[in-house]
Design an enzyme around this catalytic site. Structure first.
Site, PDB file in Angstrom:
ATOM      1  N   GLY A 109     -11.177  -2.684  15.138  1.00  0.00           N
ATOM      2  CA  GLY A 109      -9.901  -3.241  14.689  1.00  0.00           C
ATOM      3  C   GLY A 109      -9.572  -4.369  15.865  1.00  0.00           C
ATOM      4  O   GLY A 109      -8.293  -4.702  16.024  1.00  0.00           O
ATOM      5  N   ASN A 159      -9.854  -7.606  15.620  1.00  0.00           N
ATOM      6  CA  ASN A 159      -9.508  -8.657  14.885  1.00  0.00           C
ATOM      7  C   ASN A 159      -7.978  -8.129  14.281  1.00  0.00           C
ATOM      8  O   ASN A 159      -7.141  -9.106  14.665  1.00  0.00           O
ATOM      9  CB  ASN A 159     -10.375  -8.989  13.582  1.00  0.00           C
ATOM     10  N   ARG A 179     -17.997   5.245  -8.034  1.00  0.00           N
ATOM     11  CA  ARG A 179     -17.515   3.905  -7.449  1.00  0.00           C
ATOM     12  C   ARG A 179     -16.223   3.400  -8.316  1.00  0.00           C
ATOM     13  O   ARG A 179     -15.475   2.904  -7.867  1.00  0.00           O
ATOM     14  CB  ARG A 179     -18.630   2.991  -7.145  1.00  0.00           C
ATOM     15  N   ASN A 203     -11.923 -13.334   4.378  1.00  0.00           N
ATOM     16  CA  ASN A 203     -12.575 -12.544   5.304  1.00  0.00           C
ATOM     17  C   ASN A 203     -12.997 -13.395   6.504  1.00  0.00           C
ATOM     18  O   ASN A 203     -13.187 -14.457   6.425  1.00  0.00           O
ATOM     19  CB  ASN A 203     -13.832 -12.127   4.419  1.00  0.00           C
ATOM     20  N   HIS A 231     -16.075 -13.753   9.182  1.00  0.00           N
ATOM     21  CA  HIS A 231     -17.822 -13.199   9.187  1.00  0.00           C
ATOM     22  C   HIS A 231     -18.105 -13.845  10.549  1.00  0.00           C
ATOM     23  O   HIS A 231     -17.865 -14.978  10.834  1.00  0.00           O
ATOM     24  CB  HIS A 231     -18.581 -13.976   8.141  1.00  0.00           C
ATOM     25  N   ASP A 257     -20.048 -13.169   1.176  1.00  0.00           N
ATOM     26  CA  ASP A 257     -19.853 -14.535   1.843  1.00  0.00           C
ATOM     27  C   ASP A 257     -19.969 -15.744   1.410  1.00  0.00           C
ATOM     28  O   ASP A 257     -20.573 -16.756   1.961  1.00  0.00           O
ATOM     29  CB  ASP A 257     -20.817 -14.235   3.217  1.00  0.00           C
ATOM     30  N   GLU A 314     -13.718 -15.444  16.603  1.00  0.00           N
ATOM     31  CA  GLU A 314     -12.977 -14.751  15.533  1.00  0.00           C
ATOM     32  C   GLU A 314     -11.507 -14.319  15.837  1.00  0.00           C
ATOM     33  O   GLU A 314     -10.472 -14.571  15.135  1.00  0.00           O
ATOM     34  CB  GLU A 314     -13.543 -13.275  15.490  1.00  0.00           C
TER      35      GLU A 314
HETATM   36  C1  GRF Z   1     -16.264  -8.328  13.568  1.00  0.00           C
HETATM   37  O1  GRF Z   1     -17.511  -9.048  14.143  1.00  0.00           O
HETATM   38  C2  GRF Z   1     -16.010  -9.029  12.125  1.00  0.00           C
HETATM   39  O2  GRF Z   1     -16.264 -10.341  12.310  1.00  0.00           O
HETATM   40  C3  GRF Z   1     -17.151  -8.444  11.273  1.00  0.00           C
HETATM   41  O3  GRF Z   1     -16.865  -7.110  11.720  1.00  0.00           O
HETATM   42  C4  GRF Z   1     -16.436  -7.015  13.111  1.00  0.00           C
HETATM   43  C5  GRF Z   1     -14.970  -6.059  13.146  1.00  0.00           C
HETATM   44  O4  GRF Z   1     -14.660  -6.015  14.486  1.00  0.00           O
HETATM   45  N1  GRF Z   1     -16.828  -8.500   9.724  1.00  0.00           N
HETATM   46  P1  GRF Z   1     -13.282  -5.279  14.756  1.00  0.00           P
HETATM   47  O5  GRF Z   1     -13.108  -4.433  13.829  1.00  0.00           O
HETATM   48  O6  GRF Z   1     -12.119  -6.486  14.135  1.00  0.00           O
HETATM   49  O7  GRF Z   1     -13.278  -5.109  16.081  1.00  0.00           O
END
Ligand code: GRF
Length: 208
Positions: free
Chosen positions: A12, A14, A66, A108, A110, A151, A181
């Site tokens: 987490g 991000n 699912r 999202n 990436h 993506d 990010e």
């Molecule tokens: C990040 O590198 C994001 O781009 C990818 O998964 C990772 C998540 O990291 N999709 P975090 O949980 O936000 O630390």
């Protein structure tokens, strides 16, 4: 006020960047209405609760099929009444019905410059391993809208990051997070919250 729900699976960082940007005013007009993880032990859930954000887990593993998971997942999201869903390291495929319901309202992050090193199988360290194996000198991160593909949706923001000699997948992953990010994900939310983004003919357009 833009109500966002952040979907996570792991540490987490991000999510933390988004929480911090809302607190500091780098993201305006935005309220984090909830955090959802597919993984009970995701540290992201702790980060959310520490900030008083409602956080819960819903995992495909707890459902027989699912389809069942997908329908309960969609209902749970709808209860939170989000204007925008933010996938911040969320490792579950978004059900087609959710993409349809929230068309151009799911973003999202990436960890590469799409269309390089993306699509099925490119997640976490695998993205950075592939970039190093190919010998690229620049990589980066992309924020994109989510469509039915993996993506493949309209690209909203990208930021390049230098690959350095001696990089390992881990050092490169860290640099991409710090330099790209954690900057472009909050920036994307702020742009959307302030009405600066529209999707036209399959492309994201940013108004100045
Ligand atoms: C990040 O590198 C994001 O781009 C990818 O998964 C990772 C998540 O990291 N999709 P975090 O949980 O936000 O630390």
């Amino acid at each position: 006020m833009l109500r966002i729900v952040v979907l996570v699976s792991g540490g987490g960082t991000n999510l933390q960047a988004v929480i911090d940007a809302v607190s500091s005013g780098r993201i305006t007009n935005t309220e984090i209405a909830g955090v959802i993880s597919n993984n009970k032990s995701a540290y992201a859930l702790t980060r959310a609760r520490q900030h008083g954000i409602p956080a819960e887990c819903i995992s495909p593993k707890d459902f027989g099929t699912r389809e069942e998971f997908n329908s309960v997942f969609l209902e749970k999201i709808k209860e939170l009444c989000p204007d925008l869903l933010v996938l911040a390291g969320f490792l579950v495929v978004i059900p087609a019905a959710m993409v349809e319901e929230y068309r151009n309202r799911i973003i999202n992050i990436h960890p590469s410059l799409i269309p390089s090193f993306c699509g099925t199988g490119y997640y976490g360290l695998k993205v950075h391993e592939a970039a190093l194996a190919r010998g690229v000198k620049l990589t980066g991160a992309t924020v994109h809208f989510v469509d039915e593909g993996t993506d493949t949706g309209p690209i909203l923001l990208q930021k390049a990051v230098e690959v350095k000699s001696g990089d390992t997948p881990e050092t490169l992953q860290r640099r991409v997070m710090e330099e790209a990010e954690w900057k472009i994900l909050p920036q994307a939310i702020d742009l959307i919250a302030n009405g600066k983004v529209r999707v036209e003919n399959g492309a994201a357009v940013i108004e100045s």
